[in-house]
Design an enzyme around this catalytic site. Structure first.
Site, short mmCIF file in Angstrom:
data_model
loop_
_atom_site.label_atom_id
_atom_site.label_comp_id
_atom_site.label_asym_id
_atom_site.label_seq_id
_atom_site.Cartn_x
_atom_site.Cartn_y
_atom_site.Cartn_z
N GLU A 197 5.62 4.38 0.18
CA GLU A 197 5.12 3.03 -0.06
C GLU A 197 5.43 2.09 1.10
OE1 GLU A 197 6.94 1.83 -3.73
OE2 GLU A 197 5.61 3.11 -4.91
N VAL A 198 4.58 1.07 1.20
CA VAL A 198 4.82 0.02 2.19
C VAL A 198 4.94 -1.30 1.44
CG1 VAL A 198 3.93 -1.16 4.23
CG2 VAL A 198 3.48 1.27 3.92
N GLY B 287 1.02 5.20 2.03
CA GLY B 287 0.47 6.13 3.01
C GLY B 287 1.10 7.49 2.81
N GLY C 74 0.83 -1.20 0.00
CA GLY C 74 0.00 0.00 0.00
C GLY C 74 0.86 1.24 0.00
N ASP D 38 -2.14 9.93 16.37
CA ASP D 38 -2.86 9.71 15.12
C ASP D 38 -3.62 8.38 15.17
OD1 ASP D 38 -3.73 10.08 12.56
OD2 ASP D 38 -1.80 9.65 11.59
#
Ligand SMILES: Nc1ncnc2c1ncn2[C@@H]1O[C@H](COP(=O)(O)OP(=O)(O)OP(=O)(O)O)[C@@H](O)[C@H]1O
Length: 528
Positions: free
Chosen positions: A266-267, A262, A260, A379
């Protein structure tokens, strides 16, 4: 949700009087095959030692040195580590470090460091048994309610209520055919108490010289328990090892698949060495709303690296020698909670209200740990909760929002600032505390019970801050037509209390954890 019997009920369990029985095998055996893997002898030879007064003398063979048994296989990551296979026996050489213990392999004679959570004692004590899990009641239920297990699957765990004494809980998976609801699966818990002479019992009428004998007895016969014990619960998931080096060598990482993207970048799913699967978050130190000083980042990541709790995503290490920086964390099989909840809607709603309460307990548990460590998340929201197997959830991305640029905090329509989750004092005065995290937790409850709906669905970012500061609060989302269940207790007593204007009036995470741990008891108490 599992059925937890009260202590009174437990003590009233129909555990029958003992019959005279022959002595069983010696308690302590030096061969691991004998102790852990030997098939049970025929039922006729498996009778327990039933003693009113267990013998006071030491076990027949006393351990010469502290030995540990490997719960999982481990492959060495850096020079100085020790590789081993599941069930290998290791001698403990030095456990002065919290996470990495120096050990000697009993077969190869090699010495090296091993992750502390990959081994368990091998000394005949209850904590050395294959059925031993160092977990609380809810975690025990989660393990025992997994699909595919047989009735009577059991585990032994510490009894939290009696943490100061050597009291244990035996948790057992039960299956019952009910008239209306078909087959019901739940978990029952029995308190196992010690005697003054190192014995153990569930019913004081039947005392065993060792925990092994007690378990063996109830594997043979129900004898007053709700069902006969069958097999010890399996450890399905390998915990991520804590890497000894904080700065990892990025050449050891093989990127496998993009998971994914964020705000930070990228992850990726990756492998570190051959065995360990990890998640790699790639971060550029500047641009796209990020302002990160390398030294600040390393300092913050070092703090996060020292946080260890089963309900927070473990930071395993970083790569900061070149850009993009890598944050390497434990891999969570089912990704972000937001997507998981939304997919559930598409899949025909398999997550029940009880599952949701269980998730909320886990999150409150992880957050209570951060609160205890005086660490702020800043968060907290469903996008930053990750899901593993079987509804296991963990808190992720704590502390990272510190690296957002100041103007990202402007509450504009396109801002990255999570205005819908942020407490008014944090949004307006930048006062972040554990109590502002508690506010966000209240919003996260809304996300969970609505299966991923955006909070304040009818309002834009700009309106929310103004309205909330004037006292507006989201309504109870309970709506039968839309399949949203949120009982009055959850809304009135928990969500609204998280959204008190005065932060000091909001509950702590420790309190929230207690409420979710015993939700139905707390709820009943409230309405009495
Ligand atoms: N440890 C992990 N294991 C598995 N998947 C992960 C892990 N960390 C992140 N992901 C996946 O990568 C996606 C992006 O994660 P990331 O934390 O960067 O962003 P985010 O939390 O979705 O958004 P933001 O950065 O704005 O908070 C997640 O939605 C999730 O699906």
């Amino acid at each position: 949700m599992g059925n937890c019997i009260s202590r009174k009920e437990q003590e009233n369990s129909d555990i029958r009087m003992p019959q005279p029985m022959p002595q069983s095998q010696p308690e302590f055996q030096t061969q691991r095959q004998q102790q852990y893997q030997a098939p049970l002898p025929p039922a006729s030879q498996q009778q327990p030692v039933v003693l009113q007064k267990p013998p006071t003398q030491a076990p027949a063979i006393a351990p010469r040195r502290k030995q540990m048994r490997a719960l999982f296989s481990f492959e060495k990551q850096v020079e100085g580590d020790l590789s081993f296979r599941k069930d290998d026996i290791l001698d403990l050489v030095d456990n002065s470090d919290e996470f990495w213990w120096k050990m000697r392999h009993t077969e190869t004679g090699e010495t090296g460091y091993v992750p502390y959570n990959y081994v368990q004692p091998y000394d005949g004590s209850p904590t050395s048994m294959a059925c031993w899990f160092d977990v609380d009641r809810r975690e025990a239920e989660r393990n025992l309610l997994m699909p595919g297990l047989q009735e009577g699957t059991f585990l032994l765990r510490p009894c939290r209520q009696k943490a100061d004494q050597a009291v244990y809980s035996l948790s057992i998976r039960i299956e019952e055919q009910t008239r209306n609801e078909g087959r019901q699966i739940f978990v029952k818990h029995y308190m196992v108490k010690p005697t003054d002479q190192n014995g153990f019992y569930i019913s004081p009428k039947k005392i065993f010289a060792s925990m092994q004998n007690l378990v063996r007895h109830y594997q043979n016969a129900e004898d007053g328990l709700c069902c006969r014990l069958t097999v010890p619960c399996q450890r399905k998931y390998v915990p991520p090892p804590q890497f000894r080096d904080f700065e990892l060598n990025r050449n050891q990482l093989t990127l496998i698949e993009k998971l994914g993207r964020g705000s930070f970048g990228e992850v990726w799913k990756a492998k570190l060495g051959r065995l360990v699967e990890v998640a790699v978050k790639m971060m550029h130190s500047n641009g796209q709303g990020i302002a990160m000083n390398q030294q600040d980042f390393i300092r913050e990541a070092q703090t996060m690296h020292k946080l260890h709790h089963p309900k927070i995503v473990q930071l395993l290490g970083v790569c900061t020698t070149e850009e993009p920086f890598y944050i390497v964390t434990e891999l969570m099989a089912n990704g972000a909670l937001t997507t998981y909840l939304k997919n559930d809607e598409e899949n025909g709603r398999r997550i029940t209200f009880d599952n949701m309460l269980d998730m909320l307990f886990q999150i409150a548990d992880g957050m209570a740990y951060l609160e205890e460590k005086k660490f702020l998340h800043r968060d907290l929201r469903a996008a930053n909760i990750l899901v593993g197997h079987e509804n296991v959830v963990k808190v992720s991305d704590f502390g990272l929002s510190r690296f957002m640029e100041e103007d990202a905090y402007d509450a504009g329509e396109n801002t990255k600032f999570p205005i819908r989750w942020t407490a008014p004092e944090a949004a307006t005065k930048k006062v972040f505390t554990n109590k502002s995290d508690v506010w966000s937790f209240g919003v996260l409850i809304y996300e969970i019970v609505t299966r991923g709906r955006i909070p304040y669905p009818e309002y834009g970012n700009r309106d929310i801050l103004r309205m909330v500061s004037r006292g507006y609060r989201m309504k109870n989302p309970h709506n039968d037509d839309q399949g949203v269940f949120c009982d009055e207790f959850l809304y009135e007593n928990i969500m609204l209390s998280c959204w008190k204007a005065d932060p000091s009036e909001r509950p702590t995470f420790a309190t929230l954890r207690g409420i979710f741990e015993n939700y139905y008891v707390e709820k009943q108490h409230q309405y009495e």
